[in-house]
Write an enzyme that holds these catalytic residues in place. Structure first.
Site, mmCIF file in Angstrom:
data_model
loop_
_atom_site.group_PDB
_atom_site.id
_atom_site.type_symbol
_atom_site.label_atom_id
_atom_site.label_comp_id
_atom_site.label_asym_id
_atom_site.label_seq_id
_atom_site.Cartn_x
_atom_site.Cartn_y
_atom_site.Cartn_z
ATOM 1 N N SER A 150 0.835 -1.211 0.000
ATOM 2 C CA SER A 150 0.000 0.000 0.000
ATOM 3 C C SER A 150 0.866 1.257 0.000
ATOM 4 O O SER A 150 0.362 2.349 -0.282
ATOM 5 C CB SER A 150 -0.939 -0.001 1.218
ATOM 6 N N TYR A 154 12.356 1.048 -0.620
ATOM 7 C CA TYR A 154 11.323 -0.004 -0.583
ATOM 8 C C TYR A 154 10.155 0.361 -1.501
ATOM 9 O O TYR A 154 9.683 -0.463 -2.303
ATOM 10 C CB TYR A 154 10.838 -0.177 0.867
#
Ligand SMILES: NC(=O)c1ccc[n+]([C@@H]2O[C@H](COP(=O)([O-])OP(=O)(O)OC[C@H]3O[C@@H](n4cnc5c(N)ncnc54)[C@H](OP(=O)(O)O)[C@@H]3O)[C@@H](O)[C@H]2O)c1
Length: 249
Positions: free
Chosen positions: A145, A158
């Site tokens: 998300s 990331y």
């Protein structure tokens, strides 16, 4: 098709499934009837325990060591599953690592490693799986998300890797649609796991933002993967499914 085992006869690979979300996905696909091959890197005992658990419940599973950051190991693992079971129907690219740090503080070697595991590993596993996948095949990436809502600092590397999976999904859809193969990404929100424990360092910060008031569990992610892997999802391709309890709403 038996409604209780919609994946009966299917051959699935779940990368990084010795623990946490990947293990939950493996258990669910096996419960739905698939034969499941799981990969792992550093936790052979935990991978063996997942296999034992699946077999004890009447399912079929195998574990293979394959560092997702080692392209040769990934190719070999995927090819060996195809050789053993004859083909691959479902690939779940779940293996992933997190490297956190300020943009100027992330060591280049750490950046290369997260790219290798989270991006190159996904590309190579997909490429090899496609050599053994026919009509009805399913590719499912596990994103994050964070690609919609970067909830806290230090996650730029990331988030870069997870954003790459969104682009990869879209590109593949056009190549593979005509072959009857679907490609989708599930983006988990904060999900209780070894990487992100529900009582871990970021929990105090993110938990108030989760609309349903709790961390996700591996089963929550696994349920969406099971749907996308099923025959019922044959018209769903290119989707990015947020499974985040409303975290990004
Ligand atoms: N937890 C969350 O809140 C969250 C949110 C969004 C997205 N995600 C994504 O969901 C996926 C699973 O996350 P998780 O929270 O379950 O992580 P986790 O608790 O750290 O578990 C990671 C799993 O991947 C395996 N793995 C790690 N590095 C590997 C490598 N180089 N090669 C092969 N396997 C490897 C681990 O096995 P070994 O121990 O054998 O290495 C383990 O089974 C990841 O892609 C992650 O980015 C997680």
């Amino acid at each position: 098709m038996d409604r209780t085992t919609p994946l009966q006869g299917k051959i699935a690979i779940v990368t990084g499934a010795s623990r946490s979300i990947g293990a939950a996905i493996a258990r669910r696909l096996a419960r739905d009837g698939a034969t499941v091959a799981i990969t792992y890197h550093a936790s052979p005992d935990k991978a063996a325990a997942v296999v034992d658990e699946i077999e004890a419940a009447g399912g079929r599973a195998v574990a293979l060591q394959a560092d997702a950051g080692d392209p040769d190991a990934v190719r070999q693992a995927v090819a060996s599953v195809a050789e053993r079971f004859g083909r691959i129907d479902i690939l779940v690219n779940n293996a992933g690592i997190s490297v956190l740090g300020a943009p100027t503080g992330i060591a280049f070697a750490d950046f290369q490693r997260i790219l290798a595991v989270n991006v190159t590993g996904v590309f190579v596993a997909t490429q090899e799986a496609l050599r053994h996948m026919g009509a009805g095949g399913r590719i499912i990436h596990i994103g994050s998300s964070m690609v919609r809502y970067a909830a806290f600092p230090t996650a730029s590397a990331y988030t870069l890797t997870k954003g790459a999976l969104s682009g990869f999904t879209r590109g593949l859809v056009r190549d593979l649609g005509p072959q009857g193969i679907t490609v989708n990404t599930v983006h988990p929100g904060p999900t209780d796991s070894d990487m992100n424990p529900a009582d871990g360092p970021v929990a105090d910060f993110v938990k108030p933002g989760i609309a349903v008031g709790r961390y996700g569990q591996g089963q929550d992610i696994a349920a969406s993967v099971a749907f996308l892997a099923s025959e019922e999802a044959s018209f769903v391709t290119g989707a990015e499914l947020l499974v985040d309890g409303g975290f990004t709403a």
